[in-house]
Write a protein that holds these residues in place. Structure first.
Motif, short mmCIF file in Angstrom:
data_model
loop_
_atom_site.label_atom_id
_atom_site.label_comp_id
_atom_site.label_asym_id
_atom_site.label_seq_id
_atom_site.Cartn_x
_atom_site.Cartn_y
_atom_site.Cartn_z
N LEU A 1 8.91 -1.48 -42.66
CA LEU A 1 7.75 -2.34 -42.44
C LEU A 1 7.49 -3.25 -43.63
N ARG A 2 7.02 -4.44 -43.32
CA ARG A 2 6.66 -5.40 -44.36
C ARG A 2 5.32 -5.04 -44.99
N ASN A 3 4.42 -4.46 -44.21
CA ASN A 3 3.06 -4.15 -44.68
C ASN A 3 2.63 -2.76 -44.22
N PRO A 4 3.32 -1.71 -44.67
CA PRO A 4 3.02 -0.36 -44.20
C PRO A 4 1.62 0.13 -44.55
N GLU A 5 0.99 -0.49 -45.56
CA GLU A 5 -0.33 -0.04 -45.97
C GLU A 5 -1.39 -0.19 -44.87
N CYS A 6 -1.11 -1.08 -43.89
CA CYS A 6 -2.10 -1.30 -42.84
C CYS A 6 -2.12 -0.17 -41.81
N LEU A 7 -1.14 0.73 -41.83
CA LEU A 7 -1.09 1.82 -40.85
C LEU A 7 -2.28 2.75 -40.96
N ALA A 8 -2.83 2.90 -42.16
CA ALA A 8 -3.97 3.80 -42.37
C ALA A 8 -5.14 3.42 -41.48
N GLU A 9 -5.36 2.12 -41.30
CA GLU A 9 -6.44 1.64 -40.46
C GLU A 9 -6.23 2.04 -39.00
N TYR A 10 -4.99 1.96 -38.54
CA TYR A 10 -4.69 2.31 -37.15
C TYR A 10 -4.79 3.82 -36.92
N ILE A 11 -4.47 4.60 -37.93
CA ILE A 11 -4.60 6.06 -37.81
C ILE A 11 -6.06 6.43 -37.57
N LYS A 12 -6.97 5.81 -38.34
CA LYS A 12 -8.40 6.09 -38.18
C LYS A 12 -8.90 5.62 -36.81
N ILE A 13 -8.46 4.44 -36.40
CA ILE A 13 -8.86 3.92 -35.09
C ILE A 13 -8.37 4.84 -33.98
N GLY A 14 -7.14 5.33 -34.12
CA GLY A 14 -6.59 6.23 -33.11
C GLY A 14 -7.41 7.49 -32.95
N GLU A 15 -7.89 8.04 -34.06
CA GLU A 15 -8.71 9.24 -34.00
C GLU A 15 -9.99 8.99 -33.21
N VAL A 16 -10.60 7.81 -33.43
CA VAL A 16 -11.83 7.47 -32.72
C VAL A 16 -11.56 7.25 -31.23
N LEU A 17 -10.48 6.53 -30.91
CA LEU A 17 -10.17 6.23 -29.52
C LEU A 17 -9.83 7.50 -28.72
N ARG A 18 -9.15 8.43 -29.35
CA ARG A 18 -8.80 9.67 -28.63
C ARG A 18 -10.04 10.52 -28.36
N LYS A 19 -11.03 10.46 -29.26
CA LYS A 19 -12.27 11.20 -29.02
C LYS A 19 -13.03 10.63 -27.83
N GLU A 20 -12.90 9.32 -27.62
CA GLU A 20 -13.58 8.66 -26.51
C GLU A 20 -13.11 9.17 -25.15
#
Length: 444
Positions: free
Chosen positions: A423-442
């Motif tokens: 990946l060119r910008n792997p640091e952005c994955l942390a944001e998607y991990i947090k979003i995924g946790e919220v979306l799965r709770k929904e």
């Protein structure tokens, strides 16, 4: 050598010992090179290409279909890690001159077009992402002559229909704009250019000679013209890889067997004896003798399927690119769309991530505008259920959007399954991990 570099004159002098070049005559299937796939979700595939297949394929594509001549000057903006570098080098067999460039293509948007004028570039190769970025604030025809330019090639991702219009309006009206597709797997093309055929906006001109390309349903049946499906090749072709490394005779028996099985699973596991490429496409009705143009809709493993309606991610991207450009009231800088499993995996919902200009915050008005445009230009099934703002969109080192790993992360797969070195910008994955946790709770 001085500090790791050597002058051109010294390099030439080092090889001028007066001896003859030692030529080697190998077989058609002699291993030429190993190209590695991007490997975002698994270890990269070591794909071995055959010498004869590459020579025959490049001659067919460049000398016949693209009509390259010895006096052509060919430039492709690429890194040496992308298969387009090998594609570029193959053009030496046609006798044309190559132009190589190492640096940013957009730090000075005029640079590559100045090169085109100064060096007489006739074939200009780039990515759809570059054309999209260039379209935001630069119009080459206003600053450059471009009289020698006769073809522009675009690949890496689907070239949106409105960008075809932009190229003809803002670069050159009488150029052959060739959107092309193939991949590292074949180091060449399945569909692309032909100087004897017309260009239709949003389409690749034709299927390449000798490539028995079809669009298949998930049941393995050919789709009707105008109906989307998965890209397959139903017959062997010259540039079909020898396999994955190690080949027989080049490694331990266990490693060879593992490589052979991985090769089979990669291309022939979906449909027996049929090459499955993993792209979601649409082949149109034949027009002007083209046998049907090809529209790229995204990767098959990234296909969205809400309510049983399958469509490719590019169908969403094309709407947003056209409706939310820099000149629109709501500018979307970049976006990513994936599916999140719901109802225990029985269905899925469409999740759209958007990157906005600095300081802009996603609000109800923009969400409503996006949904309205998608519904109007596509269907109600295409409308994203969730629209979320993110700080960045993940890309591979070769500038391809990373859809499948984000889809996996949203659906609870560990980020360890993603090869972050690709990946060119792997640091952005942390944001998607947090979003995924919220979306799965929904949906739990």
């Amino acid at each position: 050598w001085n500090d790791g570099w050597v002058s051109w004159d010294a390099f030439l002098e080092s090889g001028s010992g007066g001896g003859e070049i030692e030529w080697f005559r190998g077989s058609f299937d002699w291993p030429l090179w190993i190209l590695f796939s991007s490997g975002t979700t698994n270890k990269p595939k070591p794909i071995v290409h055959r010498a004869g297949g590459m020579i025959l394929q490049s001659k067919k594509e460049l000398a016949i279909q693209a009509d390259f001549k010895e006096d052509d000057v060919f430039f492709y903006y690429t890194t040496t890690g992308w298969m387009m570098w090998n594609f570029l080098v193959n053009a030496l067999s046609v006798g044309c001159t190559l132009v190589l460039y190492d640096g940013s293509p957009l730090k000075d948007p005029s640079l590559l077009w100045r090169m085109t004028d100064e060096l007489g570039i006739t074939i200009f190769g780039t990515s759809a992402k570059y054309i999209d970025q260039l379209s935001r604030d630069y119009r080459p025809k206003e600053h450059h002559n471009l009289s020698a330019l006769r073809q522009i090639h675009s690949t890496g991702s689907p070239l949106a229909a409105h960008l075809f219009d932009w190229v003809y309006e803002n670069i050159k009206k009488d150029v052959l704009l060739a959107s092309i597709t193939g991949g590292t797997d074949i180091c060449s093309l399945f569909a692309g250019f032909c100087t004897a055929l017309p260009v239709y906006r949003g389409e690749l001109q034709c299927r390449m000679l000798g490539m028995a390309i079809e669009s298949y349903t998930s049941e393995g049946k050919p789709t009707a013209p105008g109906q989307s499906g998965d890209l397959v090749c139903t017959k062997p072709f010259p540039c079909q890889p020898l396999g994955f490394w190690p080949l027989p005779g080049y490694g331990e028996d266990e490693d060879v067997k593992e490589a052979q099985e991985r090769y089979r699973q990669s291309y022939f596991d979906e449909f027996p004896d049929v090459w499955y490429h993993g792209d979601h496409v649409l082949i149109t009705e034949s027009r002007e003798g083209n046998g049907g143009g090809v529209t790229m809709l995204g990767r098959s493993d990234g296909v969205l399927n809400p309510g049983g309606i399958r469509f490719g991610s590019s169908e969403i991207y094309n709407v947003l690119d056209a409706a939310f450009s820099p000149t629109s009231a709501y500018h979307i800088v970049d976006c990513l769309v994936v599916g999140q499993s719901i109802q225990g995996g029985v269905d899925e919902r469409v999740v759209l991530f958007v990157k906005l200009t600095d300081g802009r915050v996603l609000d109800d008005a923009l969400c409503k505008a996006v949904k309205t445009e998608v519904r109007t230009r596509r269907t109600a099934r295409h409308v994203p259920e969730k629209i979320l703002q993110v700080s960045d969109i993940p890309y591979t080192l070769n500038a391809k959007k990373v859809e499948v790993p984000i889809k996996k992360i949203l659906n609870g797969v560990s980020v360890d399954a993603v090869n972050v070195t690709t990946l060119r910008n792997p640091e952005c994955l942390a944001e998607y991990i947090k979003i995924g946790e919220v979306l799965r709770k929904e949906i739990s």
